[in-house]
Design a protein around this motif. Structure first.
Motif, PDB file in Angstrom:
ATOM      1  N   ALA A  10       0.833  -1.207   0.000  1.00  0.00           N
ATOM      2  CA  ALA A  10       0.000   0.000   0.000  1.00  0.00           C
ATOM      3  C   ALA A  10       0.866   1.255   0.000  1.00  0.00           C
ATOM      4  O   ALA A  10       0.576   2.221  -0.721  1.00  0.00           O
ATOM      5  N   GLU A  11       1.939   1.254   0.778  1.00  0.00           N
ATOM      6  CA  GLU A  11       2.837   2.418   0.809  1.00  0.00           C
ATOM      7  C   GLU A  11       3.531   2.615  -0.537  1.00  0.00           C
ATOM      8  O   GLU A  11       3.727   3.755  -0.978  1.00  0.00           O
ATOM      9  N   ARG A  14       0.945   4.231  -2.836  1.00  0.00           N
ATOM     10  CA  ARG A  14       0.820   5.657  -2.503  1.00  0.00           C
ATOM     11  C   ARG A  14       2.037   6.438  -2.969  1.00  0.00           C
ATOM     12  O   ARG A  14       1.918   7.529  -3.520  1.00  0.00           O
ATOM     13  N   ARG A  19      -3.876   5.315  -6.303  1.00  0.00           N
ATOM     14  CA  ARG A  19      -4.891   5.067  -5.285  1.00  0.00           C
ATOM     15  C   ARG A  19      -4.724   3.632  -4.787  1.00  0.00           C
ATOM     16  O   ARG A  19      -4.502   2.716  -5.562  1.00  0.00           O
ATOM     17  N   VAL A  20      -4.838   3.448  -3.487  1.00  0.00           N
ATOM     18  CA  VAL A  20      -4.701   2.121  -2.896  1.00  0.00           C
ATOM     19  C   VAL A  20      -6.072   1.462  -2.828  1.00  0.00           C
ATOM     20  O   VAL A  20      -6.998   2.000  -2.232  1.00  0.00           O
TER      21      VAL A  20
END
Length: 145
Positions: A10-11, A14, A19-20
């Motif tokens: 997720a990082e 980002r 968009r996650v």
């Protein structure tokens, strides 16, 4: 995230300005855990992780992840596009003419030697894509038997 820890998927999304979503996280994890996967195999891996996802959503996410440099798309002649998580190191590929198996091949000498073309035609070269063709060990054995 601390300076010494590995960023989460997720990082990374980002950090790439994306968009996650659960599907994108699952897709990136599937590609990284796989071995030169086609779209259908990636879609199946994503579905195992998060349930239903359309093939169109998989194509769109792959396009975004490829543009962001998080996955790499390769297209051996006569084969559908394949995706891998190994990016940023200018490695190459070897493809079996018989079964279609694909493997990574590191550059043979020094730092990105394939970027020294005999004639650049005025281009500024920043990447080279080499595909070697041959027979994998299993197919070589089949032929010699």
């Amino acid at each position: 995230m601390t300076a010494s820890s590995t960023p989460t998927t997720a990082e990374e999304l980002r950090g790439a300005g994306l968009r996650v979503t659960a599907a994108r996280v699952a897709l990136l994890d599937t590609v990284r855990e796989g071995d030169h996967l086609g779209v259908e195999a990636i879609a199946a891996g994503v579905r195992e992780r998060v349930g239903h996802v359309s093939l169109q959503a998989v194509y769109e996410a792959l396009h975004a992840l490829t543009a962001a440099g998080l996955v790499r798309r390769i297209e051996p002649a006569g084969s559908p596009a394949l995706y891998e998580g190994r990016v940023g190191d200018n490695h190459h590929h070897i493809v079996c003419r018989s079964c279609g198996a694909v493997a990574d091949v590191d550059c043979a000498v020094g730092h990105a030697p394939c970027l020294s073309a005999s004639d650049e035609h005025g281009f500024t070269i920043d990447e080279a894509e080499v595909i070697y063709w041959g027979l994998c060990p299993a197919c070589s054995t089949d032929i010699s038997s």
